[in-house]
Design an enzyme around this catalytic site. Structure first.
Site, PDB file in Angstrom:
ATOM      1  N   GLY A 123       0.674  -1.228  -0.134  1.00  0.00           N
ATOM      2  CA  GLY A 123       0.018   0.006   0.169  1.00  0.00           C
ATOM      3  C   GLY A 123       0.770   1.188  -0.023  1.00  0.00           C
ATOM      4  O   GLY A 123       0.136   2.425   0.217  1.00  0.00           O
ATOM      5  N   ASP A 130      -4.810  -6.017  -5.978  1.00  0.00           N
ATOM      6  CA  ASP A 130      -3.407  -6.994  -5.878  1.00  0.00           C
ATOM      7  C   ASP A 130      -4.105  -8.377  -5.443  1.00  0.00           C
ATOM      8  O   ASP A 130      -5.329  -8.382  -4.894  1.00  0.00           O
ATOM      9  CB  ASP A 130      -2.549  -6.411  -4.634  1.00  0.00           C
ATOM     10  CG  ASP A 130      -1.297  -6.986  -4.794  1.00  0.00           C
ATOM     11  OD1 ASP A 130      -0.228  -6.447  -5.083  1.00  0.00           O
ATOM     12  OD2 ASP A 130      -1.395  -8.176  -4.568  1.00  0.00           O
ATOM     13  N   ASP A 164      -7.405 -11.017  -9.281  1.00  0.00           N
ATOM     14  CA  ASP A 164      -6.390 -11.227 -10.623  1.00  0.00           C
ATOM     15  C   ASP A 164      -6.707 -10.468 -11.704  1.00  0.00           C
ATOM     16  O   ASP A 164      -8.163 -10.714 -12.072  1.00  0.00           O
ATOM     17  CB  ASP A 164      -6.264 -12.747 -10.739  1.00  0.00           C
ATOM     18  CG  ASP A 164      -5.507 -13.124 -11.705  1.00  0.00           C
ATOM     19  OD1 ASP A 164      -4.975 -12.217 -12.450  1.00  0.00           O
ATOM     20  OD2 ASP A 164      -5.104 -14.348 -11.860  1.00  0.00           O
ATOM     21  N   LYS A 180       6.615  -0.628 -14.118  1.00  0.00           N
ATOM     22  CA  LYS A 180       7.857  -1.309 -13.870  1.00  0.00           C
ATOM     23  C   LYS A 180       7.919  -2.379 -14.909  1.00  0.00           C
ATOM     24  O   LYS A 180       7.120  -3.160 -15.088  1.00  0.00           O
ATOM     25  CB  LYS A 180       7.767  -1.657 -12.548  1.00  0.00           C
ATOM     26  CG  LYS A 180       9.227  -2.462 -12.116  1.00  0.00           C
ATOM     27  CD  LYS A 180       9.576  -2.448 -10.773  1.00  0.00           C
ATOM     28  CE  LYS A 180       8.518  -3.519  -9.965  1.00  0.00           C
ATOM     29  NZ  LYS A 180       8.807  -3.758  -8.781  1.00  0.00           N
TER      30      LYS A 180
END
Length: 261
Positions: A48, A68, A86, A151
């Protein structure tokens, strides 16, 4: 203790759940991602830290939604909603769409990372796979002009993925925030200005000038998308697209050109 390890201590002192909070802070400082009132989606949000930073920046008028597979403990910050699920499952995507609302998201951010195997090529491939899932989510949720940060580990598939991201945004840059660990191969792609334009720079199309703009240039429409052209109302002509913005673009007349789109 190294300078990079100081981020762990700082996160504890300042009440952030993870040192990664400083990565988002630095990405925001670098690329101006978060603004008051924004709707922000955080993929791979546990525990978080990014949610906390996003909530600080968007303020009481904003909305932050974290997703998540792991449970995210409730945050003190207002206007933060979390979804455990998911992103490959329609059920999760349905709840996320409902949380974001019809206006769409201003920012989709992903700090997702694969479970590490220690085999570099495999870990890289898995990180690109997760990054592509995040890009799919951005394509589904982002409002026109929105931003995307994701990322990904460096490797042979990074350039191709970056090209795919660039196809939907005004520009993309690769950023390595100082809070990333020295030994990490991670980088962040920061994409600004999401656009769903039906044309791209260099396309040639035939248009009819339907209106006159405030600056005296002509306005044509391609599938509802606005093109500004140096031409008179009523003209039908071939043009070449010279620039594409999220909500409008520019084109120039091309004599005798065959349309390419």
């Amino acid at each position: 203790m190294s300078g990079k390890d100081d981020y762990y201590n700082r996160s504890k002192q300042q009440g952030y759940r993870a040192r990664s909070a400083y990565k988002l802070k630095q990405l925001d400082e670098e690329a101006d991602l978060l603004a008051s009132g924004d709707t922000v989606v955080d993929l791979g949000a546990a525990p978080g830290g990014w949610l906390q930073v996003a909530a600080e920046e968007v303020g009481e008028g904003g909305t932050v939604v974290g997703v998540d597979l792991q449970r995210i403990e409730a945050l003190d910050e207002a206007d933060v909603e979390t979804i455990r699920g998911d992103m490959t499952e329609e059920r999760t995507r349905h709840y996320l769409r409902e949380a974001v609302g019809e206006r769409g998201a201003d920012v989709v951010a992903s700090d997702m990372a694969p479970n590490m195997t220690g085999e570099y090529s495999l870990d890289h491939a898995r990180s690109v796979h997760l990054a592509r899932q995040a890009l799919d989510t951005a394509d589904e949720l982002l409002a026109t002009g929105g931003d995307f940060v994701v990322k990904v580990f460096q490797g042979e598939d990074l350039d191709a993925f970056r090209d795919d991201v660039a196809a939907s945004f005004q520009y993309v840059r690769t950023v390595s925030p100082p809070a990333s660990r020295d030994a990490s191969s991670e980088v962040y792609l920061v994409a600004k200005g999401y656009t769903t334009s039906p044309v791209a720079k260099g396309d040639r199309v035939e248009v009819t000038i339907e209106e006159e703009g405030d600056e005296g240039d002509g306005i044509a429409y391609v599938d509802g998308y606005t093109l500004f052209v140096d031409a008179d109302v009523g003209e039908t002509l071939a043009v070449e697209v010279t620039d594409v913005k999220p909500r409008f673009g520019f084109a120039k007349p091309v004599d005798g050109a065959e349309p390419s789109a």
